[in-house]
Motif scaffolding. Sequence first.
Motif, PDB file in Angstrom:
ATOM      1  N   ARG A 237      41.119  43.947  38.467  1.00 40.58           N
ATOM      2  CA  ARG A 237      40.364  42.755  38.849  1.00 40.58           C
ATOM      3  C   ARG A 237      40.441  42.516  40.356  1.00 40.58           C
ATOM      4  O   ARG A 237      39.470  42.117  40.992  1.00 40.58           O
ATOM      5  CB  ARG A 237      40.910  41.536  38.103  1.00 40.58           C
ATOM      6  N   SER A 241      37.329  42.412  43.011  1.00 40.80           N
ATOM      7  CA  SER A 241      37.090  41.298  43.925  1.00 40.80           C
ATOM      8  C   SER A 241      36.972  41.788  45.366  1.00 40.80           C
ATOM      9  O   SER A 241      36.099  41.362  46.121  1.00 40.80           O
ATOM     10  CB  SER A 241      38.215  40.273  43.814  1.00 40.80           C
ATOM     11  N   THR A 245      33.669  41.662  47.854  1.00 40.10           N
ATOM     12  CA  THR A 245      33.763  41.010  49.162  1.00 40.10           C
ATOM     13  C   THR A 245      33.244  41.922  50.279  1.00 40.10           C
ATOM     14  O   THR A 245      32.511  41.505  51.170  1.00 40.10           O
ATOM     15  CB  THR A 245      35.213  40.617  49.464  1.00 40.10           C
TER      16      THR A 245
END
Length: 247
Positions: A237, A241, A245
């Motif tokens: 996870r 992320s 980004t």
Amino acid sequence: MPEGTWVGGAFGWRATFALMALAGAAFGVVVRFVLPADTGARAPLPVRRRLAILTRPAVSLGLAANLVLMLGSMTVLTYLAPYVGVLADAGPGERGALFAVAGVAGMLGIWAEGVATDRWGPDRTLVTGVAAFVAAMAALLALWSWRPASLVVLLPVVAVWGGTAFWNSPAVQRDSTGLAGPAATQALALNTSGTYLGVAAGGAIGGGVLAAGGLAHPPVVAAAAGLVALVLFVAARRAASESSTVD
């Protein structure tokens, strides 16, 4: 598994394999006449591009977590018959009932996890499932000190374990397809392959644990595998992320 356990106990283990061979042949005949010949599949991506997508940490770590969690579960499930034979003095009938409970709980666990993922999101859902799996292994270890354990006490523990063993599957599949994009089909295939690799590895590791330390230790290995899977899920996870980004 319940039917196979009963047939093996009544007629010998060869009869179980004969039953599965007949069932597989019957299924093959049905598939031949039911599935369409034209699948309408699109042209596949080049192999290099597919591998580049599948080796992204967000995808590969999630697939590895599923493999490790299945490995832990099968470390116990593969040897459930001799384990409960000592833990609860269970015969073929009782063992069949325990397998049935684990199987039904597994199906319900997959459905419930899909609902939970929609409501809670994958992160909270996966943490909840792995925590319940580790708790079930701890309960089995605690019951070992109180053997012979009552089936009334053992059945709910096996139900929780069976449900959580397959709990992660919908969330992992959803994340894999979303993160893999055009290589989603290959990601799903790898997830299934990882599941069965975990089944095989769990059986091998469980056998080694039994040879080295006896029947009491497989739940310890399974709980440790659950914790490793949780770390891998969290890492997947985080990688997802970070990737979003950067993008």
